[in-house]
Design an enzyme around this catalytic site. Structure first.
Site, PDB file in Angstrom:
ATOM      1  N   GLU A 164       0.788  -0.886  -0.199  1.00 48.10           N
ATOM      2  CA  GLU A 164       0.037  -0.366  -0.239  1.00 48.10           C
ATOM      3  C   GLU A 164       0.785   1.359  -0.084  1.00 48.10           C
ATOM      4  O   GLU A 164       0.190   3.007  -0.001  1.00 48.10           O
ATOM      5  CB  GLU A 164      -1.239  -0.108   0.777  1.00 48.10           C
ATOM      6  CG  GLU A 164      -1.696  -1.415   1.141  1.00 48.10           C
ATOM      7  CD  GLU A 164      -3.113  -1.320   0.213  1.00 48.10           C
ATOM      8  OE1 GLU A 164      -3.147  -0.497  -1.136  1.00 48.10           O
ATOM      9  OE2 GLU A 164      -2.809  -2.566  -0.307  1.00 48.10           O
ATOM     10  N   ASP A 218      -1.462  -1.375  -9.296  1.00 44.48           N
ATOM     11  CA  ASP A 218      -1.888  -3.693  -9.241  1.00 44.48           C
ATOM     12  C   ASP A 218      -2.145  -3.706 -10.855  1.00 44.48           C
ATOM     13  O   ASP A 218      -2.460  -2.970 -11.032  1.00 44.48           O
ATOM     14  CB  ASP A 218      -2.672  -2.951  -8.214  1.00 44.48           C
ATOM     15  CG  ASP A 218      -2.974  -2.412  -6.987  1.00 44.48           C
ATOM     16  OD1 ASP A 218      -1.950  -2.593  -6.351  1.00 44.48           O
ATOM     17  OD2 ASP A 218      -3.909  -1.783  -6.553  1.00 44.48           O
TER      18      ASP A 218
END
Length: 676
Positions: free
Chosen positions: A123, A213
């Site tokens: 993250e 991602d």
């Protein structure tokens, strides 16, 4: 001079995710992504798979892993390291940071022939304290968002290379990921995406940096048809290779050929969306309003570095259930570290690392604390580790401490078969109830809390925003389930087992929230609590006896009334086909997803075929039994969804003037197997 395109993709699946989800992710994303890029050896890029996902792909899809190995050998792909099970490195102890980083580096060397020089930060959570572990494990550089650099005062025009930082003299280089490119790829049409890169080249920029991602390339809504059906990825790669202004390269190549732009010290930060997600709803609303006003005024690019929201660790304050899991895992890590090295096993360490996986500890558009199967995975691995630790160095049967730093002590009762944890906050409820054999926490329930995005549920039909390509998950508003306003009402406090209420005569029931500890000896597996009310008293006794938890109440000197206790029971099937109630006569009235009311019940079973067991409840005297599903409402990249967290059971007994005695026993049954 050509612009260097540093293109990276990050792949991860939560520990504990369903096999069907993993297979779909491979079919719709990982396989077509690798197979497409394999056909273009000149398109150089970087790739990160978390170690847990990599293990799955190596076992289940070795053919695609051979393609990856071939691309790595020919220098087309640079593999990034990171924490093996995708922990937030800043949230785990230094010893576990090092262990997780080395585990993935060694795995990459074993299967693909080389150790990584770069690492993916989960993250993109940055805290300076992670630098020593990364540097000591041979990591030379990481990539975080350009937002981190803007918050440190860097100008956007200077973020086309890497910078250097240090912590305690350990050096680490840092690449700034372009937020603009994150939002553009793969959502904009190819011609617009490539034109934007060529404009950067014309402006004399050295590099364009994008690392995000991989699931955006096939798993997010609409993306499979866009990226593969309509050939976005193939057309993008072809257009980049055909451009004389763009040169794709790996981070390793760029790092080796360019010097650092200088020293930088980044503040604690993650990507900009996380600023809002980590804040409680009222503060998140204020923050979102400030961002929206700056956006409408045309000043967001100038001001956003100074509109600071929360940090990732705020999730431990937003969700007490997250904080509890985190502190439980920290405690297990400390126990493992204190054990003599020759007594530790690889299985213990692997269970710890799986329990540290980030996904179940937070929530935004992606984090999964609302997903019961992800929290179950944390507890399954935690309980597996604790069973091994207890076998080597048994804990005392009763322990008292304030594990989660909330100001209230918890009492742990354990007998090697069951574990019950009561919080001494006046309510005296169980906040955790574990079966060692089933590796399951029956108290793993999430309360309903106010979320900032609930306003979107109240105000809007399905909608999404796009400007010619497809909508990013960040811009979509859609619904997976029909959601009523009543489902958004927050709980007044945390849920648990044996939350008691009392009503005198026909008065409204009130919560019993002033229990005091009467006894909890270090050599006993019994907890005794006492509360005074209405001129009398209630004694509550919790005891572990083999595979049974017994909870009894003794009422003295009270007027006629009603004693109630509530149990939020977490079970894997919840509203699935595998979970149902069984009455004393063997009949099955309904499943867990339906309400059930029964008068004068002396015994009932909550059976869960996914778990491979369940709970047998016995009440003396018989109690009025009420049960209904407990749902929460959350968001994901697929839209707003209603999720069943637990079976909310209520038991009630009428009490005669003067008092009475009442008891409940919970017997855990099942084999050694346990479901996902």
């Amino acid at each position: 001079m050509a612009l260097t395109l540093l293109f990276g993709a990050h792949g991860h699946q939560p520990v504990g995710n369903f096999p069907s989800v993993l297979e779909t992710a491979h079919e719709r994303c990982y396989a077509p992504f690798l197979r497409t890029l394999h056909r273009f050896p000149g398109f150089r890029f970087s790739l990160h798979f978390s170690g847990w996902l990599l293990d799955y792909l190596l076992e289940r899809h070795p053919g695609d892993m051979e393609l990856l190995k071939e691309m790595t050998a020919r220098g087309q792909v640079e593999l990034f390291g990171g924490g093996d099970c995708e922990p937030v490195l800043a949230a785990i102890p230094e010893r576990d940071r090092v262990g997780q980083l080395l585990a993935l580096s060694e795995k990459l060397e074993r299967h693909f022939g080389g150790r990584p020089a770069g690492a993916w930060l989960t993250e993109r959570v940055w805290e300076p304290t992670v630098v020593p572990a990364l540097a000591d494990c041979g990591i030379r550089y990481v990539a975080v968002d350009d937002y981190h650099f803007l918050c440190a005062g860097k100008a956007a025009g200077d973020l086309d290379g890497y910078y250097t930082t240090e912590e305690n003299g350990r050096r680490l280089d840092i690449f700034p990921i372009s937020e603009a490119l994150r939002y553009r790829l793969p959502f904009s049409p190819v011609r617009e995406a490539v034109a934007a890169l060529e404009q950067l080249a014309a402006a004399g920029r050295a590099a364009a940096i994008c690392f995000d991602d991989i699931e955006k390339f096939g798993i997010w809504p609409e993306t499979w048809d866009w990226v593969y059906g309509k050939r976005w990825l193939e057309d993008f790669v072809t257009a980049v290779l055909d451009s004389d202004r763009i040169r794709p390269a790996t981070f390793r190549e760029f790092h080796a050929g360019q010097r650092t732009r200088g020293v930088v010290y980044l503040p604690t930060a993650s990507y900009i969306e996380m600023n809002e997600w980590t804040l409680p709803a009222p503060a998140a609303g204020i923050y979102a309003g400030l961002v929206e006003r700056e956006k409408n005024a045309g000043g967001l690019d100038r001001a956003k570095a100074f509109l600071r929201g929360g940090i990732w660790r705020n999730f431990f304050t937003r969700y007490p259930e997250s904080n509890w899991m985190h502190k439980r895992v920290l405690g297990a890590s400390q126990r493992l570290a204190a054990m003599a090295p020759e007594r530790r096993t690889p299985e213990m360490t692997a269970a710890l690392y799986r329990a540290e996986a980030n996904d179940a500890y937070w929530h935004g558009l992606f984090g999964g604390i609302y997903l019961p199967h992800l929290r179950r995975a944390v507890y399954r691995n935690l309980l597996e580790l604790e069973a091994a630790l207890d076998a080597a160095a048994p804990r005392p049967p009763c322990t008292r401490l304030d594990l989660d730093y909330d100001g209230d002590d918890e009492v742990f009762l354990t007998n090697g078969v069951l574990q019950a944890v009561a919080r001494l906050d006046g309510r005296a409820a169980l906040i955790e109830f574990d079966s060692s054999a089933l590796r399951h926490n029956f108290g793993d329930t999430l309360r309903r809390v106010q979320e900032h995005y609930h306003q979107k549920v109240r105000e809007s039909p399905s909608r999404s925003q796009s400007d010619g390509g497809i909508a990013s998950a960040h811009d979509r508003v859609s619904f997976k389930h029909e959601i009523g306003v009543e489902a958004l009402a927050p709980d007044p406090h945390g849920r648990g087992l044996f939350l008691d209420r009392w009503s005198a005569g026909t008065a409204q029931a009130s919560e019993l929230n002033h229990y005091q500890l009467a006894a909890a000896g270090p050599a006993a597996r019994v907890l005794v609590l006492h509360a005074r009310l209405d001129g009398g008293s209630i004694e509550k006794r919790c005891a572990l006896e083999g595979s049974r938890l017994s909870v009894s109440y003794r009422l003295r000197g009270l007027p006629a009334g009603t004693l109630q206790t509530a149990l939020d029971v977490a079970l894997p099937s919840c509203d699935g086909a595998g979970g149902h109630y069984i009455l004393a006569d063997g009949s099955i009235p309904c499943g867990f997803g339906e309400p059930l009311e029964q008068d004068a019940v002396s015994a009932i079973t909550l059976d869960d075929r996914v778990l491979g067991g369940g709970i047998r409840l016995k009440m003396s005297p018989p109690a009025a039994f009420r049960a209904q599903p407990h749902h929460t409402v959350s968001q994901s990249e697929d839209g707003f969804e209603r999720i069943m967290q637990a079976v909310a059971v209520s038991l009630a007994w009428p009490a005669a003037p003067g008092g009475g005695e009442f008891s409940v026993s919970l017997e855990i049954y099942g084999d050694e197997g346990h479901g996902p």
